[in-house]
Design an enzyme around this catalytic site. Sequence first.
Site, mmCIF file in Angstrom:
data_model
loop_
_atom_site.group_PDB
_atom_site.id
_atom_site.type_symbol
_atom_site.label_atom_id
_atom_site.label_comp_id
_atom_site.label_asym_id
_atom_site.label_seq_id
_atom_site.Cartn_x
_atom_site.Cartn_y
_atom_site.Cartn_z
ATOM 1 N N LYS A 1 -27.343 -13.042 -21.833
ATOM 2 C CA LYS A 1 -26.521 -12.282 -20.904
ATOM 3 C C LYS A 1 -27.204 -10.954 -20.632
ATOM 4 O O LYS A 1 -28.200 -10.599 -21.249
ATOM 5 C CB LYS A 1 -25.115 -12.012 -21.485
ATOM 6 C CG LYS A 1 -24.254 -13.227 -21.715
ATOM 7 C CD LYS A 1 -23.670 -13.763 -20.415
ATOM 8 C CE LYS A 1 -22.765 -14.937 -20.670
ATOM 9 N NZ LYS A 1 -23.459 -16.117 -21.182
ATOM 10 N N SER B 1 -24.218 -19.246 -16.207
ATOM 11 C CA SER B 1 -23.567 -17.946 -16.272
ATOM 12 C C SER B 1 -24.457 -16.832 -15.749
ATOM 13 O O SER B 1 -23.984 -15.734 -15.506
ATOM 14 C CB SER B 1 -23.152 -17.633 -17.712
ATOM 15 O OG SER B 1 -24.281 -17.572 -18.545
#
Lengths: 230, 214
Positions: B92, B43
């Site tokens: 993230k 990701s």
Amino acid sequence: MLARLFHRPHTRLPIPRRSLYLPQLRRDASTWRTRFIPPIKTLRIPSLKAIRIPSIRDLRMPTTQQLQGTAYWTARISRYVILFFIGYHIFITHFFVYGPVYGISMLPTFNDEGDWVLTSSHYRRGRDVQVGDLITFTHPIKADTQSLKRVLGMPGDFVLRDTPGTSGAMQQVPEGHCWVAGDNQEWSRDSRMFGPLPLGLVKGKVVARKAAGEWLLRAIGEPWAELEVN
Amino acid sequence: MPVRLVPSFRTVRRVVAFATIPAAIAITIQDNLYEITPVTGSSMAPTLSPDYELEGRSDRLLWSKVSASANLTRGGLVIYTNPQHSERTAVKRVVALEGDTVILDPRRRPGTLDRTTGREDLDRVQAKAWDQMAPKFEVPFGHVWVEGDNWRKSNDSNNFGPISKSLIIGSSPVIVFPWARLGTKPWDVRRRSGTRVVKGTQGVPPEVFRDMFE
């Protein structure tokens, strides 16, 4: 040589000395070539043990016994302090927490001040938490405080979103979250205000309580036993 | 008759201490000061773990855990407890802080890509929630908006909404593996992103919680 083989019993053989047999190269005056010629006498070299080479062991910090005065006591006390802090941290995060609680949001289950609760950290991050449990969690809005509330819904359950009697809207608790509410609904800030609580914030479940004014620690059993229903 | 060897108390104590004390010290340091974690999943490709899908190689980051949720910056990396699975963590980038308005990127709407992984129902539910947040969404107090760099394969705030700052475990990371990138912070480069952010004011709690911050 023969004398050694037939030594007399009352004499002792000389202790063999560690000597290095150094070949001496000597140029023969008669030829232009060097020849190996046995030495005239043996040389004695002091044992290598006399030369001390510092090893890895000498690079360690001195032991407590070797320190002097205040350094000794500082080392000793700081070692106990550090080990105590480490043991305390492991115990808190993996086993039990015993501490005071205050606030009016859980009346009449808990008094507004003076109560102490024993929390089991086995139930951290929502493991084995069920509806009706009293849980402690890190506040989702203010990260440096912890709150104590009751679980009303686990993932997938449908719960009343607002105070009973207002809108009547229902909400489904999303995956990985739970719905918490205080027993004193009028004076409680809970999931009605900040929404579903992520289970990752749950720190533990209350297993025992020491009421204000008493000294006895009472275990909390059935989830709804402490709640007085009118 | 052979003697049964029973270790002495001193030996037992020494062995137990040798086994437990370094582990306890490591756990305490990991929980409170610094921790090294691998970045699994793609990701954050190509910034982090660019070879994860092909070769399974993941980068390892050293995180600072002291006051992790304070001093967050837009564009910094954080590690947080996964709001959907409480036993997992995720890495993230913080795109927007509390009070900012996020203009959602239509590419990142859940379910835009063809997926045959059996997640169609979940994508439909998340797409419905995304449609309610679109086109502009104000990040509430005490929350941040996180996104992964790889918009095709990121499970981030576009799927589960803004996350509470209390979930953030660590921030200000440094790469410790692979050795070629040791000590670097390749995410500090400003990147073009489809998600636009309108900056707002931070630190204004809502009326309900105002007395907690006084």
